[in-house]
Design a protein around this motif. Structure first.
Motif, PDB file in Angstrom:
ATOM      1  N   LEU A   1     -90.898  -2.053 -42.960  1.00 44.31           N
ATOM      2  CA  LEU A   1     -91.130  -0.651 -43.297  1.00 44.31           C
ATOM      3  C   LEU A   1     -92.406  -0.174 -42.637  1.00 44.31           C
ATOM      4  O   LEU A   1     -93.268  -0.974 -42.270  1.00 44.31           O
TER       5      LEU A   1
ATOM      6  N   GLU B   1     -92.782   8.310 -39.907  1.00 43.43           N
ATOM      7  CA  GLU B   1     -91.382   8.659 -40.006  1.00 43.43           C
ATOM      8  C   GLU B   1     -90.739   8.179 -38.707  1.00 43.43           C
ATOM      9  O   GLU B   1     -91.384   8.177 -37.657  1.00 43.43           O
TER      10      GLU B   1
ATOM     11  N   ILE C   1     -80.736   0.608 -44.520  1.00 43.14           N
ATOM     12  CA  ILE C   1     -81.760   1.555 -44.947  1.00 43.14           C
ATOM     13  C   ILE C   1     -81.864   1.400 -46.451  1.00 43.14           C
ATOM     14  O   ILE C   1     -80.914   1.718 -47.173  1.00 43.14           O
ATOM     15  N   ALA C   2     -82.993   0.868 -46.904  1.00 45.06           N
ATOM     16  CA  ALA C   2     -83.167   0.478 -48.311  1.00 45.06           C
ATOM     17  C   ALA C   2     -82.041  -0.496 -48.655  1.00 45.06           C
ATOM     18  O   ALA C   2     -81.916  -1.518 -47.992  1.00 45.06           O
ATOM     19  N   ASP C   3     -81.204  -0.190 -49.641  1.00 43.91           N
ATOM     20  CA  ASP C   3     -80.140  -1.105 -50.057  1.00 43.91           C
ATOM     21  C   ASP C   3     -78.777  -0.744 -49.475  1.00 43.91           C
ATOM     22  O   ASP C   3     -77.768  -1.328 -49.839  1.00 43.91           O
TER      23      ASP C   3
ATOM     24  N   ILE D   1     -85.544   7.826 -41.014  1.00 41.04           N
ATOM     25  CA  ILE D   1     -86.151   6.861 -41.926  1.00 41.04           C
ATOM     26  C   ILE D   1     -87.503   7.420 -42.392  1.00 41.04           C
ATOM     27  O   ILE D   1     -88.445   7.508 -41.596  1.00 41.04           O
ATOM     28  N   PRO D   2     -87.631   7.795 -43.677  1.00 39.13           N
ATOM     29  CA  PRO D   2     -88.928   8.270 -44.176  1.00 39.13           C
ATOM     30  C   PRO D   2     -89.929   7.109 -44.301  1.00 39.13           C
ATOM     31  O   PRO D   2     -89.524   5.946 -44.394  1.00 39.13           O
TER      32      PRO D   2
ATOM     33  N   GLY E   1     -92.253   4.306 -45.806  1.00 40.61           N
ATOM     34  CA  GLY E   1     -92.093   3.480 -46.996  1.00 40.61           C
ATOM     35  C   GLY E   1     -90.679   3.003 -47.260  1.00 40.61           C
ATOM     36  O   GLY E   1     -90.431   2.361 -48.276  1.00 40.61           O
ATOM     37  N   THR E   2     -89.741   3.292 -46.357  1.00 38.69           N
ATOM     38  CA  THR E   2     -88.342   2.913 -46.554  1.00 38.69           C
ATOM     39  C   THR E   2     -88.025   1.634 -45.783  1.00 38.69           C
ATOM     40  O   THR E   2     -88.133   1.606 -44.556  1.00 38.69           O
ATOM     41  N   PRO E   3     -87.600   0.575 -46.479  1.00 40.78           N
ATOM     42  CA  PRO E   3     -87.201  -0.652 -45.783  1.00 40.78           C
ATOM     43  C   PRO E   3     -86.011  -0.374 -44.858  1.00 40.78           C
ATOM     44  O   PRO E   3     -85.072   0.327 -45.248  1.00 40.78           O
ATOM     45  N   HIS E   4     -86.074  -0.915 -43.637  1.00 43.98           N
ATOM     46  CA  HIS E   4     -84.975  -0.706 -42.705  1.00 43.98           C
ATOM     47  C   HIS E   4     -84.944  -1.778 -41.619  1.00 43.98           C
ATOM     48  O   HIS E   4     -85.940  -2.440 -41.342  1.00 43.98           O
TER      49      HIS E   4
END
Length: 157
Positions: free
Chosen positions: A55, A60, A74-76, A89-90, A92-95
């Motif tokens: 992340l 961004e 992207i997240a989950d 992808i904002p 703080g978003t896991p990707h």
């Protein structure tokens, strides 16, 4: 930071960086050229390749896929994206993503704020030094540049 000035980048040119062997990044604009506002990158990704789950704390990231098929986490959530698709992808978003194609894939990436070229200037040589990459060194480099390593790369399966 450099003064912002207009720029025309001819086809086939730009600041080249390598992420891993067989992949290339061509920066058409860097954060230094945009007063820190953004990076604009044409990315070529090798078959069955992509970055580990990570992340960005403040950046961004967008992807506009121009060639191939990619699996994105992207997240989950996991989605298949192909030529013409757009991904945002904002911070703080896991990707992570992986090129599902048997040939190199391509996308345009935009990072805001800019400065990603500085990360890849250090990361590319680390990845092409031969042998398996040192995960602790990679994690430390990511943290230095405002990112966190969260897990392994996605499987193309």
């Amino acid at each position: 930071m450099k003064q912002k000035t207009p720029k025309i980048v001819p086809a086939g040119s730009g600041l080249e960086r390598q992420s891993v062997p067989g992949e290339s990044l061509v920066f058409k604009l860097t954060g230094d050229e945009t007063g820190g506002a953004l990076d604009y990158i044409v990315c070529t990704v090798g078959p069955k390749s992509g970055p580990p789950l990570h992340l960005h704390h403040t950046q961004e990231e967008t992807f506009h896929i121009t060639k191939g098929r990619f699996k994105f986490q992207i997240a989950d959530e996991t989605k298949i994206c192909q030529s013409g698709d757009f991904v945002y992808i904002p911070p703080g978003t896991p990707h992570a993503f992986v090129n599902l194609s048997d040939e190199p894939g391509e996308f345009i990436a935009v990072f805001t704020p800019g400065g990603t070229d500085k990360f890849f200037a250090e990361f590319g040589p680390m990845m092409s030094s031969g042998g398996p990459p040192d995960q602790e060194k990679i994690a430390a480099l990511l943290e230095k540049h405002g990112m966190t390593l969260l897990g392994p790369p996605l499987s193309p399966e």
